[in-house]
Enzyme design. Structure first.
Site, PDB file in Angstrom:
ATOM      1  CE1 TYR A  96      -2.140  -4.289   1.562  1.00 32.84           C
ATOM      2  CE2 TYR A  96      -0.950  -4.260   3.635  1.00 32.84           C
ATOM      3  CZ  TYR A  96      -1.676  -3.612   2.668  1.00 32.84           C
ATOM      4  OH  TYR A  96      -1.929  -2.263   2.815  1.00 32.84           O
ATOM      5  CB  ILE A 253       9.836   6.951   1.174  1.00 28.88           C
ATOM      6  CG1 ILE A 253       9.590   5.442   1.308  1.00 28.88           C
ATOM      7  CG2 ILE A 253      10.330   7.513   2.497  1.00 28.88           C
ATOM      8  CD1 ILE A 253      10.836   4.647   1.680  1.00 28.88           C
ATOM      9  CB  ALA A 254       6.936   8.618  -3.323  1.00 29.45           C
ATOM     10  CD  GLN A 255       4.004   2.711  -4.713  1.00 28.00           C
ATOM     11  OE1 GLN A 255       4.421   2.241  -5.775  1.00 28.00           O
ATOM     12  NE2 GLN A 255       2.714   2.878  -4.474  1.00 28.00           N
TER      13      GLN A 255
END
Length: 365
Positions: A96, A253-255
């Site tokens: 990341y 939260i699905a991006q």
């Protein structure tokens, strides 16, 4: 204005203040205990919701491909607000924000810096860290895991982490990677180990291999949300439940899509716009509207409802990504209450009517 009190008044006020502080401290401990969950078969206890740090320092997927001091300060505020809201563990990874993934600054480096600064002001805070090993094709054998872990610890400026995970299954050499996880536990570098993006078959193999050494496979981190329920369909969720492995849900939260922020006229920016298209968001509106309605009954936001739906699945720990303090505080509001079973089932039924979204391809390796 400065006020002068007699010594007697000072004593009385100090006494009452002390009582209030003890009461607040007592409430805080109770809230924290209520929101803790054991991670798989390990001895590690974490808050029922963690914070994902994928976006911290990233310029290849998040942050409009740019990074500056303003965004770094926002991440630091998100970190502090998370802890203040009772969420005390953070999930990062060596890739990341790294140069390997065309990032600006490694997420581990930022997290380590934030922890150090926080500890200087609040040494009593207990902060848990989870990070991940990248199963790159040129990394071979158990020693590669230990070497990468030590590099991660150096960036984090820590002697050990609570959870170390294999980020995805390797093209080859997976048995050696699992051995490396076991070695990390035995050397005291980690408290628990897990995997990520593992299928049912790979999950069982990893569990069995570690069990021979008396080490529990604590977790499997996978993409899981109300609109991405593949773990329910491919046996991963059932296997986690059967073997006592905690399922950590990334993109819960699905991006951002389940927050209600995006509409067919306002789709997400960057690569997300290729997944959550105007057509898809049109199909999703009945679900998003119902999430909002249910949230209003509890005085909760759509984000908090979507996260609470995952927590209601049992043995699931969501890790939404927080880029600022406002998001972190909102995530904290997903804890301490529960949807009814009827509401949980109703939302699943509504979500089933929309077209499935694309997941992370390594799940099928």
């Amino acid at each position: 204005m400065a006020l002068q009190f007699s010594s007697a008044c000072n004593f009385a006020l100090s006494h009452r203040k002390g009582e209030r502080i003890r009461a607040v401290a007592s409430d805080k401990v109770k809230i924290q205990e209520d929101n803790l969950v054991k991670l798989g078969g390990s001895d590690l206890k974490l808050t029922k919701l963690g914070i994902g740090a994928w976006s911290w320092g990233d310029t290849s997927y998040w942050n409009e491909f740019e990074w500056d001091d303003r965004k770094m300060k926002a991440c630091k505020n998100a970190f502090d607000a998370s802890i203040d809201s009772g969420i005390t563990w953070f999930d990062t990874a060596e890739v990341y924000g790294s140069r390997f993934s065309f990032g600006a600054i490694n997420s581990e480096t930022l997290l380590g810096r934030f922890i150090k600064e926080r500890k200087q002001k609040h040494p009593e805070d207990e902060i848990a860290v989870a990070t991940k090993f990248a199963a790159l094709p040129w990394r071979l054998g158990r020693q590669s895991v230990l070497s990468a872990l030590k590099d991660s610890l150096s960036r984090l400026e820590l002697d050990s982490v609570e959870l170390y995970q294999l980020h995805w299954p390797g093209i080859w050499g997976n048995e050696g990677y699992i051995d490396g996880l076991g070695d990390a536990v035995e050397e005291g570098l980690v408290k628990a180990v897990g995997v990520s993006n593992y299928s049912e078959k790979r999950l069982r193999e990893a569990y069995k291999q570690l069990k021979k050494r008396g080490i529990p496979l604590a977790s499997n981190q996978v993409n899981y949300s109300l609109i991405y329920r593949l773990p329910e369909e491919n046996g991963v969720k059932a296997t986690c439940d059967e073997l006592g492995i905690s399922l950590i849900a990334y993109s819960p939260i699905a991006q951002g899509v389940l927050t209600g922020k995006y509409t067919p006229q306002n789709i997400p920016t960057g690569p997300r716009g290729n997944i959550y298209t105007a057509e898809f968001l049109t199909e999703l509106q009945p679900l998003l509207n119902r999430i909002k309605e249910i949230g209003q009954n509890y005085n909760k936001t759509p984000t908090q409802v979507a996260l609470n739906w995952l927590i209601a699945q049992d043995n699931v720990i969501p890790i939404p990504g927080a880029k600022n303090a406002e998001q972190a505080k909102e995530f904290g509001g997903a804890l301490g209450w529960s949807l009814t079973s009827d509401e949980v089932n109703e939302l699943r039924d509504l979500a089933s009517k929309s077209k499935p979204v694309i997941g992370f391809p390594v799940e099928k390796l």
